[in-house]
Design a protein around this motif. Structure first.
Motif, PDB file in Angstrom:
ATOM      1  N   THR A 145      71.810  67.108  99.010  1.00 29.51           N
ATOM      2  CA  THR A 145      70.762  67.027  97.991  1.00 29.51           C
ATOM      3  C   THR A 145      70.121  68.392  97.768  1.00 29.51           C
ATOM      4  O   THR A 145      70.396  69.340  98.470  1.00 29.51           O
ATOM      5  CB  THR A 145      69.646  66.046  98.433  1.00 29.51           C
ATOM      6  OG1 THR A 145      69.057  66.579  99.620  1.00 29.51           O
ATOM      7  CG2 THR A 145      70.190  64.666  98.690  1.00 29.51           C
ATOM      8  N   LEU A 146      69.227  68.427  96.815  1.00 32.59           N
ATOM      9  CA  LEU A 146      68.513  69.664  96.500  1.00 32.59           C
ATOM     10  C   LEU A 146      67.083  69.611  97.022  1.00 32.59           C
ATOM     11  O   LEU A 146      66.206  70.254  96.489  1.00 32.59           O
ATOM     12  CB  LEU A 146      68.483  69.872  94.982  1.00 32.59           C
ATOM     13  CG  LEU A 146      69.796  70.297  94.350  1.00 32.59           C
ATOM     14  CD1 LEU A 146      69.711  70.188  92.838  1.00 32.59           C
ATOM     15  CD2 LEU A 146      70.156  71.713  94.741  1.00 32.59           C
ATOM     16  N   ASP A 147      66.838  68.844  98.079  1.00 28.68           N
ATOM     17  CA  ASP A 147      65.458  68.669  98.537  1.00 28.68           C
ATOM     18  C   ASP A 147      64.981  69.733  99.509  1.00 28.68           C
ATOM     19  O   ASP A 147      64.018  69.547 100.229  1.00 28.68           O
ATOM     20  CB  ASP A 147      65.273  67.269  99.142  1.00 28.68           C
ATOM     21  CG  ASP A 147      66.112  67.084 100.400  1.00 28.68           C
ATOM     22  OD1 ASP A 147      66.786  68.043 100.821  1.00 28.68           O
ATOM     23  OD2 ASP A 147      66.082  65.970 100.959  1.00 28.68           O
ATOM     24  N   GLY A 148      65.662  70.879  99.544  1.00 29.03           N
ATOM     25  CA  GLY A 148      65.195  71.971 100.389  1.00 29.03           C
ATOM     26  C   GLY A 148      65.783  71.968 101.790  1.00 29.03           C
ATOM     27  O   GLY A 148      65.453  72.829 102.588  1.00 29.03           O
ATOM     28  N   THR A 149      66.619  71.000 102.130  1.00 28.82           N
ATOM     29  CA  THR A 149      67.193  70.970 103.474  1.00 28.82           C
ATOM     30  C   THR A 149      68.394  71.905 103.590  1.00 28.82           C
ATOM     31  O   THR A 149      68.875  72.164 104.667  1.00 28.82           O
ATOM     32  CB  THR A 149      67.641  69.548 103.861  1.00 28.82           C
ATOM     33  OG1 THR A 149      68.585  69.098 102.897  1.00 28.82           O
ATOM     34  CG2 THR A 149      66.475  68.598 103.945  1.00 28.82           C
ATOM     35  N   VAL A 150      68.885  72.399 102.480  1.00 25.46           N
ATOM     36  CA  VAL A 150      70.031  73.299 102.504  1.00 25.46           C
ATOM     37  C   VAL A 150      69.561  74.708 102.829  1.00 25.46           C
ATOM     38  O   VAL A 150      68.659  75.229 102.194  1.00 25.46           O
ATOM     39  CB  VAL A 150      70.768  73.272 101.137  1.00 25.46           C
ATOM     40  CG1 VAL A 150      71.868  74.317 101.110  1.00 25.46           C
ATOM     41  CG2 VAL A 150      71.338  71.903 100.879  1.00 25.46           C
ATOM     42  N   SER A 151      70.172  75.304 103.851  1.00 24.74           N
ATOM     43  CA  SER A 151      69.816  76.669 104.224  1.00 24.74           C
ATOM     44  C   SER A 151      70.351  77.632 103.181  1.00 24.74           C
ATOM     45  O   SER A 151      71.484  77.508 102.732  1.00 24.74           O
ATOM     46  CB  SER A 151      70.405  77.001 105.588  1.00 24.74           C
ATOM     47  OG  SER A 151      69.851  76.165 106.557  1.00 24.74           O
TER      48      SER A 151
END
Length: 150
Positions: free
Chosen positions: A65-71
């Motif tokens: 997702t694009l919820d900010g969990t991607v580093s």
């Protein structure tokens, strides 16, 4: 997994500094990449493909997702031959992710196999380099880093 300062989630805090994720099952090769690149970017290392996916937020227990969990990383450098998940399989997962597909991936290998090189480039690898990484290779990597950041 080592974020350089012992913390896993510092990628977002590193504003303007480019961030490279180096994936290799060989500690010496990981340290070499880190040593060659640390003067101009932040380097995070992972010892295998699964750890890299976890760090990138694409692990089995995490949603894409694009919820900010991607580093946030600007470049991924991965070894081709690793146990569990090869660099090629990691490349396919990254390029299959809507969030990460634009991040350049560089494949490293100790074998100069034209078939392997073609396969990786066709799957979306930015570049294929022979191990060990050399100082002369760093200039090319810098160019890809700067291109992706702009």
């Amino acid at each position: 997994m080592d974020g350089g300062d012992g913390s896993k989630d510092t990628a977002v805090e590193f504003g303007d500094e480019p961030h490279v994720l180096a994936v290799d099952d060989n500690l010496i090769d990981r340290k070499l990449v880190e040593k060659l690149l640390k003067n101009f970017c932040k380097v995070t290392t992972a010892e295998n493909g699964l750890r890299a996916l976890e760090y990138l937020g694409l692990g089995n227990d995490q949603r894409n997702t694009l919820d900010g969990t991607v580093s946030k990383v600007n470049l991924i450098i991965t070894d081709y031959c690793m146990p569990g998940m090869t660099g090629y399989e990691l490349l396919k997962k990254i390029k299959g992710s809507s969030v990460l597909k634009e991040v350049p991936v560089v494949i490293l290998s100790s074998e100069n196999s034209p078939t392997r090189i073609s396969k990786c480039l066709e799957e979306g690898a930015q570049m294929f380099m022979l191990k060990p990484l050399k100082q002369s290779d760093v200039k090319q990597l810098k160019c890809h880093l700067m291109k992706y950041r702009s």
